[in-house]
Motif scaffolding. Sequence first.
Motif, PDB file in Angstrom:
ATOM      1  N   ASP A 182       0.882  -1.188   0.000  1.00  0.00           N
ATOM      2  CA  ASP A 182       0.000   0.000   0.000  1.00  0.00           C
ATOM      3  C   ASP A 182       0.910   1.226   0.000  1.00  0.00           C
ATOM      4  O   ASP A 182       1.010   1.960   0.991  1.00  0.00           O
ATOM      5  CB  ASP A 182      -0.893  -0.001   1.246  1.00  0.00           C
ATOM      6  CG  ASP A 182      -1.878  -1.160   1.274  1.00  0.00           C
ATOM      7  OD1 ASP A 182      -1.754  -2.087   0.450  1.00  0.00           O
ATOM      8  OD2 ASP A 182      -2.770  -1.142   2.137  1.00  0.00           O
ATOM      9  N   PRO A 192      -6.912  -9.746   6.024  1.00  0.00           N
ATOM     10  CA  PRO A 192      -6.306  -8.458   6.340  1.00  0.00           C
ATOM     11  C   PRO A 192      -6.719  -8.039   7.752  1.00  0.00           C
ATOM     12  O   PRO A 192      -7.697  -8.566   8.298  1.00  0.00           O
ATOM     13  CB  PRO A 192      -6.943  -7.511   5.306  1.00  0.00           C
ATOM     14  CG  PRO A 192      -8.259  -8.117   4.984  1.00  0.00           C
ATOM     15  CD  PRO A 192      -8.193  -9.592   5.301  1.00  0.00           C
ATOM     16  N   VAL A 225      -4.355  -7.679  10.483  1.00  0.00           N
ATOM     17  CA  VAL A 225      -3.308  -7.895  11.498  1.00  0.00           C
ATOM     18  C   VAL A 225      -2.358  -6.703  11.405  1.00  0.00           C
ATOM     19  O   VAL A 225      -2.138  -6.172  10.332  1.00  0.00           O
ATOM     20  CB  VAL A 225      -2.560  -9.221  11.203  1.00  0.00           C
ATOM     21  CG1 VAL A 225      -1.217  -9.291  11.894  1.00  0.00           C
ATOM     22  CG2 VAL A 225      -3.429 -10.409  11.623  1.00  0.00           C
ATOM     23  N   ALA A 238      -1.647  -2.931  11.766  1.00  0.00           N
ATOM     24  CA  ALA A 238      -2.198  -1.585  11.991  1.00  0.00           C
ATOM     25  C   ALA A 238      -3.656  -1.605  12.465  1.00  0.00           C
ATOM     26  O   ALA A 238      -4.074  -0.721  13.210  1.00  0.00           O
ATOM     27  CB  ALA A 238      -2.064  -0.758  10.717  1.00  0.00           C
ATOM     28  N   SER A 293      -0.290  -8.135   6.122  1.00  0.00           N
ATOM     29  CA  SER A 293       0.017  -6.909   6.868  1.00  0.00           C
ATOM     30  C   SER A 293       0.627  -5.932   5.870  1.00  0.00           C
ATOM     31  O   SER A 293       1.558  -6.279   5.147  1.00  0.00           O
ATOM     32  CB  SER A 293       0.994  -7.194   8.014  1.00  0.00           C
ATOM     33  OG  SER A 293       1.331  -5.971   8.651  1.00  0.00           O
ATOM     34  N   SER A 294       0.087  -4.727   5.834  1.00  0.00           N
ATOM     35  CA  SER A 294       0.606  -3.703   4.909  1.00  0.00           C
ATOM     36  C   SER A 294       1.409  -2.671   5.698  1.00  0.00           C
ATOM     37  O   SER A 294       2.634  -2.766   5.794  1.00  0.00           O
ATOM     38  CB  SER A 294      -0.552  -3.015   4.156  1.00  0.00           C
ATOM     39  OG  SER A 294      -1.358  -3.947   3.486  1.00  0.00           O
TER      40      SER A 294
HETATM   41  O1  LIG Z   1     -11.682  -6.332   4.751  1.00  0.00           O
HETATM   42  C1  LIG Z   1     -10.692  -5.802   4.255  1.00  0.00           C
HETATM   43  C2  LIG Z   1     -10.375  -5.930   2.915  1.00  0.00           C
HETATM   44  C3  LIG Z   1      -9.226  -5.362   2.450  1.00  0.00           C
HETATM   45  N1  LIG Z   1      -8.396  -4.665   3.275  1.00  0.00           N
HETATM   46  C4  LIG Z   1      -7.152  -4.126   2.691  1.00  0.00           C
HETATM   47  O2  LIG Z   1      -6.039  -4.801   3.301  1.00  0.00           O
HETATM   48  C5  LIG Z   1      -4.994  -3.878   3.577  1.00  0.00           C
HETATM   49  C6  LIG Z   1      -4.784  -3.747   5.066  1.00  0.00           C
HETATM   50  O3  LIG Z   1      -3.757  -2.829   5.344  1.00  0.00           O
HETATM   51  P1  LIG Z   1      -3.109  -2.632   6.805  1.00  0.00           P
HETATM   52  O4  LIG Z   1      -2.187  -1.475   6.624  1.00  0.00           O
HETATM   53  O5  LIG Z   1      -2.375  -3.896   7.168  1.00  0.00           O
HETATM   54  O6  LIG Z   1      -4.210  -2.338   7.750  1.00  0.00           O
HETATM   55  C7  LIG Z   1      -5.396  -2.583   2.887  1.00  0.00           C
HETATM   56  O7  LIG Z   1      -4.928  -2.608   1.565  1.00  0.00           O
HETATM   57  C8  LIG Z   1      -6.910  -2.645   2.901  1.00  0.00           C
HETATM   58  O8  LIG Z   1      -7.489  -1.893   1.868  1.00  0.00           O
HETATM   59  C9  LIG Z   1      -8.708  -4.531   4.584  1.00  0.00           C
HETATM   60  O9  LIG Z   1      -7.977  -3.894   5.387  1.00  0.00           O
HETATM   61  N2  LIG Z   1      -9.851  -5.113   5.055  1.00  0.00           N
END
Ligand SMILES: O=c1ccn([C@@H]2O[C@H](COP(=O)(O)O)[C@@H](O)[C@H]2O)c(=O)[nH]1
Length: 273
Positions: A22, A208, A210, A212, A235-236
């Motif tokens: 991201d 997704p 975990v 942040a 995890s992003s």
């Molecule tokens: O239900 C959902 C579907 C997609 N996302 C996506 O995953 C990552 C989460 O990023 P973090 O920084 O680890 O929180 C992000 O691209 C969301 O758009 C989600 O969070 N939840």
Amino acid sequence: MNRQELIQQIKAKQSFLCVGLDTDLQKIPSHLHGAKDPIFEFNKEIIDQTADFAVAYKPNIAFYEALGPRGWESLAKTLEYIPKDIFTIADAKRGDIGNTSGLYAKAFFETMDFDSITVAPYMGVDSVGPFLEYAGKWVILLALTSNEGSHDFQVTTLQNGKPLYQEVLEKSSQWGSPDNMMYVVGATRGEKIGAVRKIVPDHFFLVPGVGAQGGSLQEVAKYGMNKNCGLLVNSSRGIIYAGKDKDFGKAARQEAKILQAEMADLLALYSEL
Ligand SMILES: O=c1ccn([C@@H]2O[C@H](COP(=O)(O)O)[C@@H](O)[C@H]2O)c(=O)[nH]1
């Protein structure tokens, strides 16, 4: 990549980590801003540092398309750079009437060569079907998302007594199979992951939330893992922005390594891998 190859990767790396790319120009270290393609330079370093521990990379398409043509260019270069034995997810959340979905599928599976794409189920079978026509590619359908707003519709009880997410899982699991369909199940929905696993015992979940968003890896594994693992935990921000300066790659590596070590323990506890 097919299901057996994915399971093999998980076993070999003792990891079910998906690193979310991201990549935000506002958040990347300032020394990269002078580069010709700062987004790609950032992703390249993240990939170099985390590829030992990751079985999937998930660029969220919003971060790239927001930049226009140069964002699409950074995305294409990033996809090309990801090692071929690592699963790729276009987190695009697409889905439209059939002929339009067909072009979304072409965009992400032919023009770009992603292994999978996230798709919204709301428009039903003819909006998802075109993605499933691609042999060797995957649809990852939104089932129970990690955000607060998931309470608005997804858990609503229908007239047949089932929550909407259950209806989505039961119906959509007839459209594809565990070989070409996965589900998005948020890590923040710990209490419900077990219920989802009972409905679709063999499908992979993309999880997704975990890092942040505060979801618990332990809970996800306890309630969601099956004998083949069945999980890709994303995890992003928790990984890619672990460091803010020139050493950002090493900081990302450290975070990925910590998660992989926890995942190895969880695989030993709950899976046969
Ligand atoms: O239900 C959902 C579907 C997609 N996302 C996506 O995953 C990552 C989460 O990023 P973090 O920084 O680890 O929180 C992000 O691209 C969301 O758009 C989600 O969070 N939840």
